[in-house]
Design an enzyme around this catalytic site. Structure first.
Site, short mmCIF file in Angstrom:
data_model
loop_
_atom_site.label_atom_id
_atom_site.label_comp_id
_atom_site.label_asym_id
_atom_site.label_seq_id
_atom_site.Cartn_x
_atom_site.Cartn_y
_atom_site.Cartn_z
N HIS A 55 69.30 9.59 -1.80
CA HIS A 55 69.25 11.00 -2.15
C HIS A 55 68.63 11.73 -0.97
CE1 HIS A 55 65.24 10.23 -4.38
NE2 HIS A 55 65.75 9.06 -4.10
N GLY A 56 69.42 12.63 -0.44
CA GLY A 56 69.26 13.25 0.86
C GLY A 56 67.86 13.28 1.46
#
Lengths: 122, 159
Positions: free
Chosen positions: B14-15
């Site tokens: 997740h970024g």
């Protein structure tokens, strides 16, 4: 953000916010998102904030999985209020042109103000 | 070179979280070992797009992952190894992958999962896997983001 949009254009019809809880697994979030999307065959637009964030990843996955002959949901990242207002007031359908206008509305609302003001005062 | 970071996170990439970890440990490649992800082309595509731009992402099931991680560990590449559950970490360790530290950063709540620390929960089987890893000499640390303090698994393991 839906509250802010409501102050400007009135309550956004058929809009639901699905927030990710800190302890929520991607699978559980996916279930919540699917249930918010409904299954009545109406077109669904998913607006996410962060490209690559978990809500965005889960939404992308759902979009990929539901691709088919029927109308597929659309997911657009980088949501800001300008985009949401375009979606709430300017969109009749989820065709390519409408999505392009939505992206443009989002980009157009990102401005470094002072240079823009100075430029227009020349 | 030795694996830069070995992490368990059920959200995988997740970024922002992954970007910060990559910078913090100086890794330049993400290797995901997870059977479920390896078998799902859509999920692979989504996770590849979620990685910071320019960071290669490779996804393998357990068997291929073992071979690839072993190969990379003796190459100049600095690898961030990511898995969805401590069970995979234990399997890789048992199959000969060396790592001194397992970072447990994301394990969501759910039925049959015991809360351990902040938002991290684990099943009985995962608890047992983390205990075994510690017995094998791998420290298990609960740490969600890079600038948190790590909490030793042993300190929250109330068996």
């Amino acid at each position: 953000m839906l509250g802010s949009a409501a102050m400007i254009c009135g309550p956004v019809a058929d809009a639901v916010a699905v927030d990710l809880q800190p302890e929520q697994s991607p699978e559980a979030y996916g279930d919540a998102l699917r249930s918010a999307m409904g299954d009545d065959g109406r077109p669904v637009l998913i607006l996410t904030d962060l490209l690559g964030g978990t809500p965005h990843n889960v939404a992308s996955l759902i979009c990929l999985e539901s691709r088919g002959p029927a109308l597929s949901p659309v997911c657009v990242s980088g949501t800001n209020l300008g985009m949401l207002l375009e979606a709430a007031t300017g969109m009749e359908s989820l065709d390519v042109d409408s999505i392009a206008r939505l992206e443009a509305a989002g980009r157009a609302s990102i401005v470094n103000v002072m240079p823009r003001l100075e430029q227009s005062n020349v | 070179m030795p694996l830069k970071l070995v992490r368990v996170d059920d959200r995988l990439i997740h970024g922002q979280v992954v970007a910060v970890w990559l910078r913090a440990v100086g890794a330049d490649r993400i290797v995901i070992v997870d059977d479920k992800t390896a078998q799902n082309e859509f999920l692979r595509d989504v996770l590849t797009l979620a990685a910071p731009q320019g960071t290669p992402v490779e996804v393998y099931g357990l068997t291929d992952g073992l071979a690839r991680v072993t190969e990379l560990a003796s190459s100049p590449t600095s690898v961030f190894l990511l898995m969805r559950t401590p069970l995979t970490a234990l399997r890789l360790r048992e199959l000969g992958v060396q790592f001194d530290m397992l970072n447990v950063g994301g394990l969501g709540a759910g039925p049959g999962r015991h809360p351990l620390y902040k938002n991290i929960s684990a099943t009985d089987e995962e608890m047992a896997a983390m205990r075994t890893l510690e017995e094998m000499g791998t420290k298990v640390e609960l740490r969600i983001v890079a600038d948190d303090h790590g909490v030793p698994f042993a300190s929250v393991d109330k068996r």
